[in-house]
Design a protein around this motif. Structure first.
Motif, PDB file in Angstrom:
ATOM      1  N   MET A   1      20.797  54.679  -3.304  1.00  0.00           N
ATOM      2  CA  MET A   1      20.156  53.755  -2.352  1.00  0.00           C
ATOM      3  C   MET A   1      21.085  53.414  -1.126  1.00  0.00           C
ATOM      4  O   MET A   1      20.761  53.378  -0.032  1.00  0.00           O
ATOM      5  CB  MET A   1      19.957  52.648  -2.872  1.00  0.00           C
ATOM      6  CG  MET A   1      18.928  51.490  -2.378  1.00  0.00           C
ATOM      7  SD  MET A   1      18.671  49.944  -3.318  1.00  0.00           S
ATOM      8  CE  MET A   1      18.044  50.721  -4.848  1.00  0.00           C
ATOM      9  N   ALA A   2      22.429  53.364  -1.382  1.00  0.00           N
ATOM     10  CA  ALA A   2      23.481  53.050  -0.164  1.00  0.00           C
ATOM     11  C   ALA A   2      23.415  54.362   0.877  1.00  0.00           C
ATOM     12  O   ALA A   2      23.465  54.040   2.024  1.00  0.00           O
ATOM     13  CB  ALA A   2      24.584  52.992  -0.902  1.00  0.00           C
TER      14      ALA A   2
ATOM     15  N   ILE B   1      25.408  43.721  -5.999  1.00  0.00           N
ATOM     16  CA  ILE B   1      25.366  42.319  -6.226  1.00  0.00           C
ATOM     17  C   ILE B   1      23.779  41.880  -6.418  1.00  0.00           C
ATOM     18  O   ILE B   1      23.467  41.298  -7.187  1.00  0.00           O
ATOM     19  CB  ILE B   1      26.145  41.545  -4.987  1.00  0.00           C
ATOM     20  CG1 ILE B   1      27.558  41.487  -5.358  1.00  0.00           C
ATOM     21  CG2 ILE B   1      25.640  40.033  -5.021  1.00  0.00           C
ATOM     22  CD1 ILE B   1      28.170  41.193  -4.074  1.00  0.00           C
ATOM     23  N   ALA B   2      23.074  42.423  -5.420  1.00  0.00           N
ATOM     24  CA  ALA B   2      21.649  42.397  -5.567  1.00  0.00           C
ATOM     25  C   ALA B   2      20.885  42.567  -6.665  1.00  0.00           C
ATOM     26  O   ALA B   2      19.870  42.170  -7.027  1.00  0.00           O
ATOM     27  CB  ALA B   2      21.068  43.028  -4.286  1.00  0.00           C
TER      28      ALA B   2
ATOM     29  N   ILE C   1       8.108  44.441   4.731  1.00  0.00           N
ATOM     30  CA  ILE C   1       9.071  44.371   3.828  1.00  0.00           C
ATOM     31  C   ILE C   1      10.427  44.851   4.136  1.00  0.00           C
ATOM     32  O   ILE C   1      10.572  45.896   4.748  1.00  0.00           O
ATOM     33  CB  ILE C   1       8.511  44.983   2.412  1.00  0.00           C
ATOM     34  CG1 ILE C   1       7.431  44.521   2.035  1.00  0.00           C
ATOM     35  CG2 ILE C   1       9.689  44.704   1.307  1.00  0.00           C
ATOM     36  CD1 ILE C   1       6.407  45.130   1.020  1.00  0.00           C
ATOM     37  N   GLU C   2      11.216  43.970   3.786  1.00  0.00           N
ATOM     38  CA  GLU C   2      12.988  44.138   4.190  1.00  0.00           C
ATOM     39  C   GLU C   2      13.546  45.516   3.554  1.00  0.00           C
ATOM     40  O   GLU C   2      12.813  45.763   2.245  1.00  0.00           O
ATOM     41  CB  GLU C   2      13.646  43.080   3.533  1.00  0.00           C
ATOM     42  CG  GLU C   2      13.715  41.827   4.414  1.00  0.00           C
ATOM     43  CD  GLU C   2      14.151  41.942   5.872  1.00  0.00           C
ATOM     44  OE1 GLU C   2      15.173  42.808   6.021  1.00  0.00           O
ATOM     45  OE2 GLU C   2      13.554  41.198   6.929  1.00  0.00           O
ATOM     46  N   PRO C   3      14.137  46.300   4.198  1.00  0.00           N
ATOM     47  CA  PRO C   3      14.543  47.392   3.520  1.00  0.00           C
ATOM     48  C   PRO C   3      15.052  47.401   1.966  1.00  0.00           C
ATOM     49  O   PRO C   3      14.583  48.099   1.039  1.00  0.00           O
ATOM     50  CB  PRO C   3      15.480  48.104   4.471  1.00  0.00           C
ATOM     51  CG  PRO C   3      15.152  47.563   5.903  1.00  0.00           C
ATOM     52  CD  PRO C   3      14.624  46.193   5.487  1.00  0.00           C
ATOM     53  N   LEU C   4      16.127  46.383   1.841  1.00  0.00           N
ATOM     54  CA  LEU C   4      16.761  46.207   0.671  1.00  0.00           C
ATOM     55  C   LEU C   4      15.615  46.087  -0.574  1.00  0.00           C
ATOM     56  O   LEU C   4      15.405  46.400  -1.622  1.00  0.00           O
ATOM     57  CB  LEU C   4      17.508  45.074   0.458  1.00  0.00           C
ATOM     58  CG  LEU C   4      18.390  44.803  -0.691  1.00  0.00           C
ATOM     59  CD1 LEU C   4      19.293  46.240  -1.126  1.00  0.00           C
ATOM     60  CD2 LEU C   4      19.045  43.534  -0.529  1.00  0.00           C
ATOM     61  N   ILE C   5      14.658  45.058  -0.057  1.00  0.00           N
ATOM     62  CA  ILE C   5      13.478  44.737  -1.193  1.00  0.00           C
ATOM     63  C   ILE C   5      12.583  45.895  -1.563  1.00  0.00           C
ATOM     64  O   ILE C   5      12.191  46.330  -2.446  1.00  0.00           O
ATOM     65  CB  ILE C   5      12.642  43.473  -0.681  1.00  0.00           C
ATOM     66  CG1 ILE C   5      13.485  42.302  -0.378  1.00  0.00           C
ATOM     67  CG2 ILE C   5      11.368  43.168  -1.557  1.00  0.00           C
ATOM     68  CD1 ILE C   5      12.917  40.981   0.231  1.00  0.00           C
ATOM     69  N   ALA C   6      12.297  46.873  -0.434  1.00  0.00           N
ATOM     70  CA  ALA C   6      11.375  47.796  -0.368  1.00  0.00           C
ATOM     71  C   ALA C   6      12.087  48.949  -1.505  1.00  0.00           C
ATOM     72  O   ALA C   6      11.199  49.363  -2.249  1.00  0.00           O
ATOM     73  CB  ALA C   6      10.910  48.466   0.934  1.00  0.00           C
ATOM     74  N   HIS C   7      13.294  49.295  -1.051  1.00  0.00           N
ATOM     75  CA  HIS C   7      13.971  50.065  -1.944  1.00  0.00           C
ATOM     76  C   HIS C   7      14.066  49.669  -3.492  1.00  0.00           C
ATOM     77  O   HIS C   7      14.200  50.649  -4.434  1.00  0.00           O
ATOM     78  CB  HIS C   7      15.274  50.599  -1.261  1.00  0.00           C
ATOM     79  CG  HIS C   7      15.196  51.685  -0.194  1.00  0.00           C
ATOM     80  ND1 HIS C   7      15.030  52.855  -0.625  1.00  0.00           N
ATOM     81  CD2 HIS C   7      14.862  51.536   1.001  1.00  0.00           C
ATOM     82  CE1 HIS C   7      14.864  53.604   0.503  1.00  0.00           C
ATOM     83  NE2 HIS C   7      14.857  52.716   1.650  1.00  0.00           N
TER      84      HIS C   7
END
Length: 733
Positions: A391-392, A404-405, A583-589
């Motif tokens: 993901m990173a 953390i998320a 949708i924000e990238p972090l939420i989408a992924h």
């Protein structure tokens, strides 16, 4: 008095006698190497040869990542080629012969040996072409590339693959057809190394690209697909074949699936670059994943896995339904590190599933609990089965932010499984394990220093060290810590760990390379962009409808695939579409990642559930349905990422705290609804009310939280009045 002693065997013993009867260890062999049904078991010089190759392969990565870095594309090509050579040496393409007379005939054997001649010829041509280019030539003569390299390489590779399907021999013997494939892997990688370290590299994807690149890429892709079939089954291979077929059929398809088309040469000259096979999936497998496989192998060689499971038994074994709660802790911890749900089921489930059955869980429930817990290890920070690193790499979001998320969603998932297990144990009146059946916690706490490598890893990551440096430090600390443990690692044990790592890495590297092939198709044909436009159209009708569609596609793409590949493919197809609808990238992924992970327990193709069913002896489909039910929270929580971003640590501290607490309470209600138990049995209308209250609290809005809390408190008071006095005995069990 004797009757009382029979009922309570520990009741009249003093602590010294109890200490003498409890086992020092209940887990033994959790760290043993899992030998796949098609893996060869060599002896003598062949064992030494492949052990040396595996050690060299692991050592190459440690040196390249920490001491002497290579050029990026060259490093990734060597990374894949090494896995192909090891893989074809260790994993057979057909079932082993049980008896000597069942082995393949002399005809197949001699044809296989004959194929070594053209394979060696193509490898020799690679050296000649290297000399030509080193002498100042700008290109290789196309006739040489086609007739002396490309055509022989393709014919030899295809023939050797087919022969390997029919070549049967004893498990300890080597297959000459696979030796041909190893030479072909060298010839394919050799040409790419030669070409990509000259100006020829700039021509990839154009009509000017040398045909040799395309031939090497076609042969390399075929080798990757065949090895993936051997180590991960047909599911991923079939999906890859469908995507590859789309490259050439796509121009004739109607509607949004149609695209202008790519020629064979243009596609394959570019798919074996960072646009495809050498792209994000191989970038992660060649750095983070291989490093953490080495880390896991060092923990395995020092028997830390046994300690983790024993510690879990000592901490939770005496609780109601103890072995099931042990499975949650142990499988979550081990699954976080080893990166495969099904592999984790096999390692820890062989111990926990029989014990769950012993205390009263049906075979189906025992298998389902283990499958759900092992799958949860893939979403457990900080490692998340290597998913966090992919993901990173894909998103560019810092690794620490992703770890953390993931905290609150992981807590919700494991809380769900825990209370599912607890409520089922209460409903069925199950006991925990007796004190004389589990190791003494006071003894195990003295070896708590064995957790040091994981603590060092987490601390180094959050101190700002790179993932590679942190992983290397953790690996070194595993060896150092073992020196004060009963399983001290000397030179022999360290070499054994490197050998285990080299062997373990083959499956995940093949899967990542195969996923890279799919990613290449998606990026080069533009099908991902067309899928995004479809999601955008659905979002115009309803964003919830778009999310449900994205969920179904993520699960469908992930079925039958290891987690890493499932997420990599879904992130390429689905995540860009979700980002395009706002949708924000972090939420989408995270949304895509969760559903790619839970595809391992989603019927009809649920790899983790099928592995658990094999141990429990229950029906595979029934086990997958039961594990789907136990992991139900993982199918609800991702939708809440969109409606309540605080669940991914995006918001004020008070918002995050409120959402975390109320969502956890909602998960408890959801678990009670599924198990029909909440401080006592609940009827149909109460279960419906519990579902409403659970959804209100998981949703995360202030008003819905208040309503959900009101429903939960009302049900709690009602149940305590109805069942409070009668439930005390059950609660104590």
């Amino acid at each position: 008095m004797s009757h009382k002693n029979d009922q309570e065997p520990n009741g009249l013993k003093d602590d010294a006698n109890v200490a003498s009867t409890v086992p020092d260890s209940i887990a033994d062999g959790v760290d043993d190497d899992i030998v796949e049904s098609n893996r060869r078991l060599f002896t003598g010089w062949q064992f030494l040869l492949f052990a040396a190759l595996a050690i060299a392969y692991s050592s190459f990565h440690l040196v390249s990542l920490n001491v002497y870095p290579m050029e990026t594309w060259s490093f990734r090509i060597v990374h894949i080629a090494g896995a192909l050579i090891l893989g074809y040496g260790l994993f057979a393409g057909a079932r082993f012969a049980d008896e000597e007379h069942q082995t393949s005939g002399a005809g197949i054997k001699w044809v296989s040996y004959a194929l070594l001649i053209p394979a060696a010829y193509t490898l020799a041509q690679v050296f000649l072409m290297h000399q030509t280019l080193s002498g100042g030539a700008m290109r290789i003569d196309p006739s040489v590339e086609n007739w002396h390299y490309g055509y022989p390489l393709m014919a030899t590779t295809a023939c050797a693959v087919v022969l390997s399907w029919f070549y049967r021999q004893a498990r300890h013997r080597f297959n000459p057809a696979d030796l041909v494939l190893m030479v072909c892997a060298l010839a394919s990688a050799g040409y790419l190394l030669v070409a990509f370290n000259t100006n020829i590299r700039m021509s990839t994807g154009t009509s000017f690209a040398p045909s040799g690149i395309s031939w090497a890429a076609i042969a390399g892709s075929l080798l990757i697909l065949e090895l993936t079939r051997r180590v991960a089954g047909l599911a991923l291979v079939v999906i890859s074949a469908v995507f590859l077929g789309y490259v050439f059929v796509g121009p004739y398809l109607p509607g949004f699936l149609g695209y202008p088309g790519l020629s064979l040469q243009r596609f394959f000259s570019q798919v074996y670059t960072d646009a495809g096979i050498l792209g994000p999936t191989t970038a992660v497998s060649s750095t983070y994943i291989i490093l953490f496989i080495i880390f896991a192998a060092f923990l395995q060689a020092s028997k830390v896995g046994d300690y983790f499971v024993n510690f879990a038994f000592a901490a939770a074994g005496r609780a109601r339904g103890g072995p099931a709660k042990v499975a949650i802790f142990a499988s979550g911890l081990m699954g976080m590190i080893n990166g495969t749900s099904a592999g984790n089921v096999v390692s820890t489930g062989s111990l926990t599933i029989p014990l769950m059955k012993k205390v009263g869980y049906p075979a189906r429930s025992a298998g389902a609990i283990e499958a759900a817990a092992s799958t949860g290890g893939q979403i457990m920070p900080p490692i998340m089965g290597a998913g966090a690193f992919i993901m990173a790499e894909v998103t560019g979001i810092p690794y620490t932010e992703i770890a953390i998320a993931a905290i609150i969603p992981a807590i919700l998932y494991f809380a769900s499984i825990y209370f599912m297990v607890d409520f089922e144990a209460a409903r069925k009146g199950m006991r925990g394990m007796r004190k004389d059946e589990i190791p003494l916690f006071s003894k195990l706490i003295k070896q708590v220093y064995l957790f040091a490598p994981i603590i060092i890893l987490i601390a180094a990551l959050f101190m700002g060290y790179s993932v590679i440096r942190a992983g290397t430090l953790a690996t070194a600390s595993a060896a150092v810590v073992s020196w004060i443990s009963p399983n001290k690692m000397g030179i022999r044990a360290i070499l054994k760990a490197l050998q285990i790592a080299g062997t373990m890495s083959v499956q995940i590297i093949a899967v990542c390379a195969c996923a890279g092939l799919i990613v290449g198709v998606i990026s080069l044909t533009g099908v991902g962009a067309r899928f995004s436009s479809l999601l955008l159209g659905l979002a115009g009708v309803s964003q919830l409808l778009a999310l449900v569609f994205a969920m179904l596609i993520s699960i469908l793409l992930g079925m039958g695939m290891p987690t890493t590949a499932a997420y990599a493919v879904a992130a390429s197809v689905v995540a860009p579409g979700l980002i395009n609808i706002g949708i924000e990238p972090l939420i989408a992924h995270f949304f895509v990642f969760y559903f790619a992970v839970v595809s391992a327990i989603t019927p009809p193709v649920a790899l983790a559930s099928y592995a658990a069913a094999g141990i429990s002896g229950d029906n595979p489909m029934g086990t997958s349905v039961a594990s789907f039910k136990i992991g139900l929270a993982a199918f609800i929580v991702p939708f809440m990422f969109f409606y309540s971003p605080a669940m991914l640590m995006e918001g004020t501290p008070m918002e995050i705290l409120r959402v975390g607490v109320t969502a956890t309470l909602g998960i408890i209600l959801l678990s009670g609804m599924v198990q029909a138990w909440f401080f006592g049995p609940v009827n149909t209308w109460q279960r419906l009310l519990m579902l409403v209250g659970a959804m209100f609290m998981i949703y995360g809005g202030i008003y819905t939280d208040v309503l959900g809390l009101a429903i939960g408190i009302g049900l709690f008071v009602m149940q305590r009045k109805l069942h409070g006095s009668g439930n005390k005995t059950a609660q104590a069990g």
